[in-house]
Scaffold this active site. Sequence first.
Site, PDB file in Angstrom:
ATOM      1  CD  GLU A 278      -0.366  -2.690  -0.238  1.00  0.00           C
ATOM      2  OE1 GLU A 278      -0.799  -2.029   0.726  1.00  0.00           O
ATOM      3  OE2 GLU A 278      -0.163  -2.217  -1.357  1.00  0.00           O
TER       4      GLU A 278
ATOM      5  CD  GLU B 145      -4.498   0.017  -1.539  1.00  0.00           C
ATOM      6  OE1 GLU B 145      -4.028   1.153  -1.435  1.00  0.00           O
ATOM      7  OE2 GLU B 145      -4.498  -0.786  -0.610  1.00  0.00           O
TER       8      GLU B 145
HETATM    9  C1  GCO Z   1      -1.779   1.385   0.411  1.00  0.00           C
HETATM   10  C2  GCO Z   1      -0.595   1.264  -0.384  1.00  0.00           C
HETATM   11  C3  GCO Z   1       0.680   1.180   0.380  1.00  0.00           C
HETATM   12  C4  GCO Z   1       0.705   1.742   1.770  1.00  0.00           C
HETATM   13  C5  GCO Z   1       0.265   0.725   2.793  1.00  0.00           C
HETATM   14  C6  GCO Z   1       0.278   1.229   4.229  1.00  0.00           C
HETATM   15  O1  GCO Z   1      -2.469   0.425   0.585  1.00  0.00           O
HETATM   16  O2  GCO Z   1      -2.032   2.463   0.864  1.00  0.00           O
HETATM   17  O3  GCO Z   1      -0.715   0.248  -1.277  1.00  0.00           O
HETATM   18  O4  GCO Z   1       1.469   1.922  -0.474  1.00  0.00           O
HETATM   19  O5  GCO Z   1       1.958   2.166   2.111  1.00  0.00           O
HETATM   20  O6  GCO Z   1      -1.015   0.317   2.504  1.00  0.00           O
HETATM   21  O7  GCO Z   1      -0.605   2.281   4.386  1.00  0.00           O
END
Ligand code: GCO
Length: 486
Positions: A394, A214
């Site tokens: 995710e 990200e």
């Molecule tokens: C993100 C990260 C994760 C977070 C999850 C929840 O996307 O911010 O990859 O480490 O913990 O997304 O916010």
Amino acid sequence: MTRSSELAQRGIGRRQLLGGCLAASSMAAVGCTARAPGTSMHSAEASTTMPRPFPSGFAWGVATSAFQIEGSLTSDGRTASIWDTYTADKAHVADRSNATVACDHYRRWEADLDLMKQLGLGSYRFSIAWPRIVPANDRRINSAGLAFYDRLVDGLVARGITPVATLFHWDLPQYLQDAGGWENRDSAGWFADYAQAVFAKLGDRVGSWATINETKIIVQMGYQQGTMAPGQRDARVSGRVMHHLNLAHGRAVQAFRASGAVGRIGPCFAVAPCYPADASVPPEVVDGIDLQENRLYLDPLLRGGYPTKLDRLDPGFVAGLNSAVRPEDAAVIAGKVDFVGLTYYSPAIVGSTGPVQRYPVASNHWQQIFPQGLYDVLTRLHREYDDPSIVVLENGVPDDSGEDPVNDQRRIEFLRSHLVAAQQAVADGARLTGYHAWSLLDNFEWAQGYTQRYGLVRVDFDTQSRTRKASAAWYAKVIAANAVTV
Ligand code: GCO
């Protein structure tokens, strides 16, 4: 004060710095969704009690990241990362906690892998902590640090779970930050060297590699809003950082190809489909947000270059970006990848005067629950980005609202509705090959500390005991059936 910091102070959501980098001038409309939400966009929402099957071989997984679960921050030669530094200031963390212990996964990894096997998981996305592998400025490779991931990967393979390794999930070694961090063009080379060492050790067993987690969140929150490490607020710097992260991605892909490793490699984008709040919002405004949230990151990697019309962005950001770009970079950044990884949490609903909360908001206060957004991003990649192989790296939600902490019905509903949307996208042509729920365990949620529980498995942070939540049992059934039932 920069405009983005003003917005941050007004409490703009976690992933939506809407307008945070936008200038007032116009921009041609390209590619963003120009319809108001609320209209049913597809049959993803049609109800039926039939199981909706996923393609055979679909990779069912969970995701974690090193800093959020490992603990043992000084073990086996690990040195500090920028997140160790950032969280050392208790004022940066909602509950004034830190990740010194987190889920103690560094010591409990075998039991955690057993849990994964019991759930029937076929894929596990974890991240490798750079400061364990290259702990100091002398660039020596720390074999004790690598050995941890070597054992982890062996343990996964032994349990029939495919390792999916993220090379960088935000924990930049502090000594590299001291040398300029991602603002320094040399960072791309530092990253490629580190990646090369990891490929050499694990490249014979890791199924998929994600390069950088990200980039957008690093740029917006780490360098514009200052609400994540390294906590800077400087639009110009953020433009340079974005480019160097992209370059680092490209250099790591090159190193991967040269390494002879057996797996696949791809990026990990935080996507946010954009919609106008209502018909009065000019399309070019929505388009500017789409540029800022999506195309600015997708296009250089997947289309060979940055979008050309950047006049809606903050001039400081654009100046920083232009100061970093060299003509030879575009080809490196756009090197062929094997899949596109994405994380999806929330759409961006664009109002005439700023972001709008239109859908139910999760307890983290930034996430609007809108499953059709996942359908829309998957089918958009299929349509507009040359039909890539896609992996959801995710997708999840915190659910600590119930009286019974392991009866997380809201999470089940969240996962179910998003999987229905994903399955519909597959039926409509998107080449989605895997899905990773965030997260296996309740963990250290960055600046929110331990206040938000994203796990399928509850962690008692006093005793470190693990208890499967209702969502874990539900997900295990989905995995066993290779289908989600509405
Ligand atoms: C993100 C990260 C994760 C977070 C999850 C929840 O996307 O911010 O990859 O480490 O913990 O997304 O916010």
